[in-house]
Design a protein around this motif. Structure first.
Motif, PDB file in Angstrom:
ATOM      1  N   ALA A  83       0.839  -1.211   0.000  1.00  0.00           N
ATOM      2  CA  ALA A  83       0.000   0.000   0.000  1.00  0.00           C
ATOM      3  C   ALA A  83       0.869   1.253   0.000  1.00  0.00           C
ATOM      4  O   ALA A  83       0.593   2.211  -0.715  1.00  0.00           O
ATOM      5  CB  ALA A  83      -0.930   0.003   1.208  1.00  0.00           C
ATOM      6  N   GLY A  84       1.949   1.215   0.786  1.00  0.00           N
ATOM      7  CA  GLY A  84       2.842   2.362   0.842  1.00  0.00           C
ATOM      8  C   GLY A  84       3.511   2.624  -0.488  1.00  0.00           C
ATOM      9  O   GLY A  84       3.532   3.752  -0.972  1.00  0.00           O
ATOM     10  N   SER A  85       4.004   1.549  -1.115  1.00  0.00           N
ATOM     11  CA  SER A  85       4.777   1.767  -2.339  1.00  0.00           C
ATOM     12  C   SER A  85       3.887   2.089  -3.534  1.00  0.00           C
ATOM     13  O   SER A  85       4.333   2.685  -4.501  1.00  0.00           O
ATOM     14  CB  SER A  85       5.664   0.552  -2.632  1.00  0.00           C
ATOM     15  OG  SER A  85       4.962  -0.382  -3.385  1.00  0.00           O
ATOM     16  N   THR A  86       2.597   1.723  -3.475  1.00  0.00           N
ATOM     17  CA  THR A  86       1.714   2.058  -4.600  1.00  0.00           C
ATOM     18  C   THR A  86       0.953   3.354  -4.326  1.00  0.00           C
ATOM     19  O   THR A  86       0.171   3.798  -5.163  1.00  0.00           O
ATOM     20  CB  THR A  86       0.675   0.935  -4.859  1.00  0.00           C
ATOM     21  OG1 THR A  86      -0.098   0.749  -3.668  1.00  0.00           O
ATOM     22  CG2 THR A  86       1.333  -0.376  -5.219  1.00  0.00           C
ATOM     23  N   GLY A  87       1.132   3.913  -3.155  1.00  0.00           N
ATOM     24  CA  GLY A  87       0.428   5.160  -2.820  1.00  0.00           C
ATOM     25  C   GLY A  87      -1.073   4.974  -2.693  1.00  0.00           C
ATOM     26  O   GLY A  87      -1.858   5.865  -3.041  1.00  0.00           O
ATOM     27  N   ALA A  88      -1.480   3.801  -2.194  1.00  0.00           N
ATOM     28  CA  ALA A  88      -2.922   3.536  -2.081  1.00  0.00           C
ATOM     29  C   ALA A  88      -3.550   4.453  -1.033  1.00  0.00           C
ATOM     30  O   ALA A  88      -3.014   4.631   0.055  1.00  0.00           O
ATOM     31  CB  ALA A  88      -3.155   2.084  -1.688  1.00  0.00           C
ATOM     32  N   THR A  89      -4.699   5.028  -1.395  1.00  0.00           N
ATOM     33  CA  THR A  89      -5.413   5.863  -0.426  1.00  0.00           C
ATOM     34  C   THR A  89      -6.665   5.161   0.090  1.00  0.00           C
ATOM     35  O   THR A  89      -7.209   5.545   1.120  1.00  0.00           O
ATOM     36  CB  THR A  89      -5.797   7.223  -1.033  1.00  0.00           C
ATOM     37  OG1 THR A  89      -6.297   6.990  -2.347  1.00  0.00           O
ATOM     38  CG2 THR A  89      -4.589   8.135  -1.106  1.00  0.00           C
ATOM     39  N   VAL A  90      -7.140   4.164  -0.673  1.00  0.00           N
ATOM     40  CA  VAL A  90      -8.233   3.335  -0.168  1.00  0.00           C
ATOM     41  C   VAL A  90      -7.818   1.880  -0.327  1.00  0.00           C
ATOM     42  O   VAL A  90      -7.318   1.479  -1.383  1.00  0.00           O
ATOM     43  CB  VAL A  90      -9.558   3.574  -0.935  1.00  0.00           C
ATOM     44  CG1 VAL A  90     -10.688   2.753  -0.300  1.00  0.00           C
ATOM     45  CG2 VAL A  90      -9.927   5.044  -0.964  1.00  0.00           C
ATOM     46  N   ILE A  91      -8.011   1.090   0.726  1.00  0.00           N
ATOM     47  CA  ILE A  91      -7.684  -0.330   0.660  1.00  0.00           C
ATOM     48  C   ILE A  91      -8.968  -1.106   0.931  1.00  0.00           C
ATOM     49  O   ILE A  91      -9.655  -0.841   1.927  1.00  0.00           O
ATOM     50  CB  ILE A  91      -6.580  -0.700   1.677  1.00  0.00           C
ATOM     51  CG1 ILE A  91      -5.372   0.234   1.484  1.00  0.00           C
ATOM     52  CG2 ILE A  91      -6.160  -2.160   1.521  1.00  0.00           C
ATOM     53  CD1 ILE A  91      -4.386   0.232   2.633  1.00  0.00           C
ATOM     54  N   VAL A  92      -9.298  -2.021   0.019  1.00  0.00           N
ATOM     55  CA  VAL A  92     -10.560  -2.759   0.123  1.00  0.00           C
ATOM     56  C   VAL A  92     -10.282  -4.220   0.455  1.00  0.00           C
ATOM     57  O   VAL A  92      -9.428  -4.858  -0.174  1.00  0.00           O
ATOM     58  CB  VAL A  92     -11.363  -2.668  -1.209  1.00  0.00           C
ATOM     59  CG1 VAL A  92     -12.652  -3.479  -1.119  1.00  0.00           C
ATOM     60  CG2 VAL A  92     -11.664  -1.218  -1.559  1.00  0.00           C
TER      61      VAL A  92
END
Ligand SMILES: Cc1cc2nc3c(=O)[nH]c(=O)nc-3n(C[C@H](O)[C@H](O)[C@H](O)COP(=O)(O)OP(=O)(O)OC[C@H]3O[C@@H](n4cnc5c(N)ncnc54)[C@H](O)[C@@H]3O)c2cc1C
Lengths: 319, 247
Positions: A83-92
């Protein structure tokens, strides 16, 4: 900014709840004007590129035998890294057994607000507000997530699987994987049966069936419908059926497309776990049974007479 | 062996669910409060069973709630447990609550933290996992069996259509589901003893909530049942197929 979807697999196969989560995440990404990506941990036996047809452009695959079984701690660390490396702002996540293990850990790790048991896409017109069931399905709440990164765990059967065109690029993700602290020593899976939490059709029976020896007709009906079987609490408490079939407020909450209740009175605690079913059919010999008030279709009659006939009638139209 | 059991106060299962203040607050008028069934029947009773097997085991209870949570924690103490903590705070945010529990857990250096698999009001299923992360402990959710062998636990959890059994060295956080233990009724001796067991009240640690409820609602009522005569199951099948599109 992107939406990252955790794709839960079992014995290498992508679970149906994951396809729902992928479809939901892809739609949400569209709504936010960003891209949807998936993350798979362990050893899948399916072609991950094909997951593109549910709307994700990329799958991050973390391959490591230590991830073949769930250790929520390890999973959380790895997903946090992705999540950090892809810059995710929402995780489902799917709000299934594994999702319930991992999503809260990740929420605490990232200080990212979590809505578990979401039943609809977020309202992003003014903030980020997610609808979820509360009071075991007797009500819903709209909850606002106030942190930059947000986590949503989607209830099973709450969002349809949507298939389109497209393939995903599959990228190996190198993550640091510690040795697991949870050592799985055995697992049993009733083969061929439909898991209750994922089932689209559920056939459920209660104390009206008098004893465990009478469940043959329930299983027959479930078989022609490709349905899972469930039961009321007293039935599980009396060990007529295994406890993992107990549905209701203190058992498993389900929301199948079709719920058939046989010889169940419809006590408030039972209804709480099943009233999110899209269509409810009640078979009960007592016309005053409270369940009829919560039903879409009903037959007032003796289960021992009605159920075998119903099985026959369904077999005919399925043929 | 030191065990911490998380106890939550929830409305009785037959409570009328209604909301006030423009649908932003749960209407508590006339509501009876109970110990969250998963906390009571499974988490607490399993902890008490472990203490019955090994008398040196210490069982502590913790709740995050206002003074109105005290009857609930006393009732839990009547079932068993040596002493209880109440963190004086009212919140619906899982992370806020989990942070309070983690702070108590850190101080007490527990080997085992038990929670129920979810509360029957907010159905979050989140406290256990968050506490585990904050403590850096392993976490097993939805456990239906828990056995202890020295400092190693063997835990069975529910998976889709089956069960999975794993071994883990303590400390560990476990959320308890049906199968872990059987419901018990407190006896007179327990109720008397609970009155004098220590109940320590502490103020919350400062934590930012991550979520907030904006409104509640009730699902739309069903349109009404369509009854089909018992001697005409074909009609039911037709309706399910053509009208409800459920077959
Ligand atoms: C704290 C708490 C939590 C609870 N949680 C749950 C829960 O999670 N899930 C749950 O299910 N219950 C739960 N209960 C129990 C609930 O209150 C009811 O007691 C239970 O659901 C009743 O089960 P039943 O409908 O199978 O049995 P009964 O209430 O005995 O009903 C049997 C029904 O079968 C019908 N019947 C009898 N013979 C026939 C026949 N030949 N053909 C057709 N119909 C027939 C009768 O008319 C009757 O309506 C809970 C209770 C409490 C106090």
């Amino acid at each position: 900014m992107s939406v990252l979807i955790f794709v839960d697999i079992a014995e290498g196969q992508v679970k149906k709840v994951s396809l729902e989560a992928l479809s939901y995440g892809a739609k949400l990404a569209e709504q936010l004007g960003t891209s949807a990506e998936g993350v798979v941990l362990g050893t899948p036996k399916e072609d991950l590129a094909a997951l593109g047809k549910y709307g994700v452009s990329k799958i991050h695959h973390v391959s490591n035998p230590a991830l073949d079984h769930l250790d929520a701690q390890l999973y959380t660390k790895v997903i946090a890294e992705v999540a950090g490396s892809t810059g995710a702002t929402v995780i489902v996540f799917p709000n299934n057994m594994d999702g319930k293990s991992i999503a809260p850990r990740l929420s605490a790790r990232l200080k990212a607000g979590l809505i578990s048991g979401a039943v609809a896409l977020p309202d992003t017109s003014n903030g980020f507000i997610v609808k979820k069931n509360v009071f075991s399905g007797k009500a819903f709440a709209n909850i606002s997530i106030t942190t930059p990164v947000k986590i949503i765990a989607l209830n099973p059967n709450a969002y349809p699987v949507r298939t389109g065109e497209g393939t995903a690029t599959v990228a190996a993700f190198e993550a640091k994987v510690d040795s697991p602290r949870v050592k799985v020593i055995s697992s049993t899976k009733a083969s061929g049966e439909v898991p209750l939490t994922e089932a689209e059709v559920v056939v459920s029976a209660g104390r009206g069936l008098k004893g465990p020896e009478n469940w043959g007709m329930v299983e027959e009906l479930a078989k022609v419908l490709h349905a899972a079987t469930a039961c009321s609490r007293p039935v599980a408490d009396a060990h007529w059926r295994p406890h993992n079939e107990h549905v209701g407020q203190t058992g498993i909450a389900i929301a199948p497309n079709l719920y058939i209740a046989i010889g169940i009175s419809g006590a408030i605690q039972h209804l709480a776990g099943v009233n999110r079913s899209k269509v409810i059919v009640v078979i009960n010999k007592d016309p005053e049974a409270p369940f009829f008030k919560a039903a879409d279709y009903g037959i007032v009659g003796d289960a021992f007479d009605v159920v075998p006939k119903l099985t026959e009638a369904i077999r005919k139209i399925k043929a | 062996m030191k065990i911490l059991v998380c106890i939550s106060k929830t409305p009785d299962t037959t409570a009328k669910i209604a909301f006030t203040d423009n649908n932003t607050k749960f209407d508590t008028s006339g509501v009876q409060w109970i110990i969250n069934p998963y906390d009571e029947w499974y988490a607490l009773v399993r902890a008490i069973e472990l203490k019955e097997k090994d008398a040196s085991t210490i069982v502590h209870l913790v709740t995050v709630g206002g003074a109105d949570a005290e009857p609930i924690i006393r009732k839990a103490l009547a079932l068993g447990g040596d002493e209880a903590f109440r963190v004086n705070a009212d919140s619906h945010d899982s992370f806020y609550i989990a942070s309070q529990i983690a702070s108590i857990a850190k101080e007490g250096a527990y080997d085992l933290v038990f929670t129920g698999k979810e509360t029957i009001d907010y159905n979050g299923s989140s406290i256990g996992g968050m506490v585990a992360e904050l403590l850096d402990f392993p976490y097993i959710s939805l456990a239906s069996k828990f056995e202890l062998n020295g400092t190693k636990a063997t835990i069975t959890r529910e998976i889709e259509g089956g069960e999975e059994t794993a071994e883990v060295d303590l400390p560990v956080v476990v959320s308890a589901a049906k199968g872990m233990a059987e419901q018990r009724i407190p006896n007179m001796r327990g109720i008397m003893a609970a009155r004098t067991k220590p109940l320590k009240v502490s103020e919350p640690v400062a934590v930012e909530a991550l979520t907030s409820v904006t409104s509640f609602g009730l699902p739309p009522a069903k349109a009404g049942v369509k009854l089909v005569p018992a001697d005409n199951v074909d009609e039911l099948v037709r309706l399910l197929h053509e009208e409800a599109k459920a077959l």
